[in-house]
Design a protein around this motif. Sequence first.
Motif, PDB file in Angstrom:
ATOM      1  N   SER A 211      69.357  57.186 116.581  1.00  0.00           N
ATOM      2  CA  SER A 211      68.164  56.344 116.495  1.00  0.00           C
ATOM      3  C   SER A 211      67.107  56.770 117.505  1.00  0.00           C
ATOM      4  CB  SER A 211      68.544  54.877 116.735  1.00  0.00           C
ATOM      5  OG  SER A 211      67.415  54.038 116.699  1.00  0.00           O
ATOM      6  N   ARG A 212      67.552  57.273 118.660  1.00  0.00           N
ATOM      7  CA  ARG A 212      66.645  57.640 119.755  1.00  0.00           C
ATOM      8  C   ARG A 212      66.213  59.106 119.721  1.00  0.00           C
ATOM      9  NH1 ARG A 212      67.308  54.146 124.789  1.00  0.00           N
ATOM     10  NH2 ARG A 212      68.341  52.257 124.049  1.00  0.00           N
ATOM     11  N   GLY A 213      66.560  59.831 118.662  1.00  0.00           N
ATOM     12  CA  GLY A 213      66.030  61.187 118.520  1.00  0.00           C
ATOM     13  C   GLY A 213      67.021  62.318 118.455  1.00  0.00           C
ATOM     14  N   ALA A 214      68.315  62.041 118.517  1.00  0.00           N
ATOM     15  CA  ALA A 214      69.301  63.115 118.359  1.00  0.00           C
ATOM     16  C   ALA A 214      69.169  63.693 116.950  1.00  0.00           C
ATOM     17  CB  ALA A 214      70.710  62.585 118.588  1.00  0.00           C
ATOM     18  N   SER A 215      69.495  64.964 116.799  1.00  0.00           N
ATOM     19  CA  SER A 215      69.349  65.605 115.499  1.00  0.00           C
ATOM     20  C   SER A 215      70.550  65.379 114.587  1.00  0.00           C
ATOM     21  CB  SER A 215      69.105  67.101 115.665  1.00  0.00           C
ATOM     22  OG  SER A 215      70.236  67.724 116.254  1.00  0.00           O
ATOM     23  N   HIS A 216      71.740  65.201 115.168  1.00  0.00           N
ATOM     24  CA  HIS A 216      72.949  65.035 114.377  1.00  0.00           C
ATOM     25  C   HIS A 216      74.013  64.378 115.239  1.00  0.00           C
ATOM     26  CE1 HIS A 216      76.645  66.094 112.188  1.00  0.00           C
ATOM     27  NE2 HIS A 216      75.867  66.045 111.130  1.00  0.00           N
ATOM     28  N   VAL A 217      74.880  63.613 114.602  1.00  0.00           N
ATOM     29  CA  VAL A 217      76.009  63.005 115.307  1.00  0.00           C
ATOM     30  C   VAL A 217      77.287  63.257 114.524  1.00  0.00           C
ATOM     31  CG1 VAL A 217      75.683  60.714 114.260  1.00  0.00           C
ATOM     32  CG2 VAL A 217      76.903  60.909 116.433  1.00  0.00           C
ATOM     33  N   THR A 218      78.331  63.650 115.258  1.00  0.00           N
ATOM     34  CA  THR A 218      79.666  63.779 114.688  1.00  0.00           C
ATOM     35  C   THR A 218      80.509  62.663 115.290  1.00  0.00           C
ATOM     36  OG1 THR A 218      79.449  66.177 114.464  1.00  0.00           O
ATOM     37  CG2 THR A 218      81.684  65.280 114.421  1.00  0.00           C
ATOM     38  N   LEU A 219      81.046  61.818 114.431  1.00  0.00           N
ATOM     39  CA  LEU A 219      81.809  60.642 114.850  1.00  0.00           C
ATOM     40  C   LEU A 219      83.284  60.887 114.574  1.00  0.00           C
ATOM     41  CD1 LEU A 219      79.134  58.740 113.021  1.00  0.00           C
ATOM     42  CD2 LEU A 219      79.604  58.120 115.390  1.00  0.00           C
ATOM     43  N   VAL A 220      84.095  60.873 115.631  1.00  0.00           N
ATOM     44  CA  VAL A 220      85.509  61.213 115.519  1.00  0.00           C
ATOM     45  C   VAL A 220      86.361  59.975 115.774  1.00  0.00           C
ATOM     46  CG1 VAL A 220      87.381  62.660 116.408  1.00  0.00           C
ATOM     47  CG2 VAL A 220      85.030  63.548 116.365  1.00  0.00           C
ATOM     48  N   ASP A 221      87.204  59.640 114.815  1.00  0.00           N
ATOM     49  CA  ASP A 221      88.164  58.549 114.974  1.00  0.00           C
ATOM     50  C   ASP A 221      89.236  58.727 113.906  1.00  0.00           C
ATOM     51  OD1 ASP A 221      89.431  55.907 115.473  1.00  0.00           O
ATOM     52  OD2 ASP A 221      87.559  55.506 116.545  1.00  0.00           O
ATOM     53  N   ASP A 222      90.408  58.172 114.151  1.00  0.00           N
ATOM     54  CA  ASP A 222      91.465  58.274 113.143  1.00  0.00           C
ATOM     55  C   ASP A 222      91.976  56.907 112.681  1.00  0.00           C
ATOM     56  OD1 ASP A 222      92.856  57.551 115.421  1.00  0.00           O
ATOM     57  OD2 ASP A 222      94.394  59.100 115.232  1.00  0.00           O
ATOM     58  N   GLY A 223      91.359  55.839 113.163  1.00  0.00           N
ATOM     59  CA  GLY A 223      91.775  54.500 112.763  1.00  0.00           C
ATOM     60  C   GLY A 223      91.140  54.082 111.443  1.00  0.00           C
ATOM     61  N   ARG A 224      91.941  53.479 110.567  1.00  0.00           N
ATOM     62  CA  ARG A 224      91.442  53.051 109.269  1.00  0.00           C
ATOM     63  C   ARG A 224      90.299  52.043 109.405  1.00  0.00           C
ATOM     64  NH1 ARG A 224      96.376  51.703 106.822  1.00  0.00           N
ATOM     65  NH2 ARG A 224      95.838  49.510 107.041  1.00  0.00           N
ATOM     66  N   LYS A 225      90.475  51.045 110.265  1.00  0.00           N
ATOM     67  CA  LYS A 225      89.441  50.020 110.477  1.00  0.00           C
ATOM     68  C   LYS A 225      88.186  50.668 111.063  1.00  0.00           C
ATOM     69  CE  LYS A 225      87.801  45.786 111.139  1.00  0.00           C
ATOM     70  NZ  LYS A 225      87.247  45.012 110.060  1.00  0.00           N
ATOM     71  N   ALA A 226      88.352  51.529 112.059  1.00  0.00           N
ATOM     72  CA  ALA A 226      87.210  52.204 112.681  1.00  0.00           C
ATOM     73  C   ALA A 226      86.443  53.036 111.660  1.00  0.00           C
ATOM     74  CB  ALA A 226      87.672  53.083 113.843  1.00  0.00           C
ATOM     75  N   LEU A 227      87.141  53.800 110.854  1.00  0.00           N
ATOM     76  CA  LEU A 227      86.482  54.646 109.863  1.00  0.00           C
ATOM     77  C   LEU A 227      85.705  53.814 108.858  1.00  0.00           C
ATOM     78  CD1 LEU A 227      89.340  57.236 109.412  1.00  0.00           C
ATOM     79  CD2 LEU A 227      87.082  57.690 110.405  1.00  0.00           C
ATOM     80  N   SER A 228      86.253  52.675 108.484  1.00  0.00           N
ATOM     81  CA  SER A 228      85.553  51.761 107.575  1.00  0.00           C
ATOM     82  C   SER A 228      84.259  51.254 108.221  1.00  0.00           C
ATOM     83  CB  SER A 228      86.477  50.603 107.208  1.00  0.00           C
ATOM     84  OG  SER A 228      85.782  49.632 106.476  1.00  0.00           O
ATOM     85  N   LEU A 229      84.335  50.857 109.493  1.00  0.00           N
ATOM     86  CA  LEU A 229      83.150  50.371 110.209  1.00  0.00           C
ATOM     87  C   LEU A 229      82.106  51.477 110.387  1.00  0.00           C
ATOM     88  CD1 LEU A 229      84.965  48.224 112.899  1.00  0.00           C
ATOM     89  CD2 LEU A 229      83.426  47.352 111.122  1.00  0.00           C
ATOM     90  N   ILE A 230      82.563  52.683 110.693  1.00  0.00           N
ATOM     91  CA  ILE A 230      81.638  53.812 110.864  1.00  0.00           C
ATOM     92  C   ILE A 230      80.899  54.077 109.551  1.00  0.00           C
ATOM     93  CG2 ILE A 230      81.486  56.305 111.243  1.00  0.00           C
ATOM     94  CD1 ILE A 230      83.889  55.942 113.220  1.00  0.00           C
ATOM     95  N   ARG A 231      81.631  54.128 108.451  1.00  0.00           N
ATOM     96  CA  ARG A 231      80.996  54.358 107.143  1.00  0.00           C
ATOM     97  C   ARG A 231      79.964  53.271 106.844  1.00  0.00           C
ATOM     98  NH1 ARG A 231      86.390  55.388 105.707  1.00  0.00           N
ATOM     99  NH2 ARG A 231      86.777  57.602 105.648  1.00  0.00           N
ATOM    100  N   GLU A 232      80.334  52.016 107.097  1.00  0.00           N
ATOM    101  CA  GLU A 232      79.423  50.906 106.846  1.00  0.00           C
ATOM    102  C   GLU A 232      78.167  51.020 107.720  1.00  0.00           C
ATOM    103  OE1 GLU A 232      79.309  46.008 107.039  1.00  0.00           O
ATOM    104  OE2 GLU A 232      81.253  47.028 107.117  1.00  0.00           O
TER     105      GLU A 232
END
Length: 186
Positions: free
Chosen positions: A70-91
């Motif tokens: 949001s503040r100007g980064a060009s790309h973000v890679t989000l790393v997690d292996d939790g099912r709940k976390a991945l669902s929240l990240i996608r949302e």
Amino acid sequence: MRIIAGRFRGLALASVGKGDAGAHLRPTTDRVRESLFSMLTGGRFGDPIEDARVLDLFAGTGALGLEALSRGASHVTLVDDGRKALSLIRENIQKCRCADEATILKRDATRLPEGTPHDLIFLDPPYGKGLGEKALAAAIKSGWVADDALIVWEDNVPVIPPAGVTQLDSRRYGDTVITICEYSET
């Protein structure tokens, strides 16, 4: 939880309530996130966010990485292996409408595959398990951390950076300690 500043400013992110202990979700509060980004953008570190490639290890909800985007980064890679976390990240990526600027890596952050260098690393492991040290070592070994990258490490105790990583600042916010470090290949 909301995005504090930038182009997604004010956007409410998916809620996990007070966290999900079973999934080890303990979202960084808006207040701590705001303080952290004030530290980063306060001039001492230049502008580490603008056009940065961001790696968010133990991403949880993705709030730290998405705030950087949001503040100007060009790309973000989000790393997690939790099912709940991945669902929240996608949302949250869907809420921000930034799917073309974000990559989700379903992976244990301590066992990363080969990657490309990132300029800004967020490291927010489950507290008290020593996973931050393992994940940072894996990220460095696998090529995810660029020379001179800033590392923002969140824990409940002061951290001891490994060889090649220099602590630049550390501040306590309640039970959270934010440590900013810099990686150097030499």
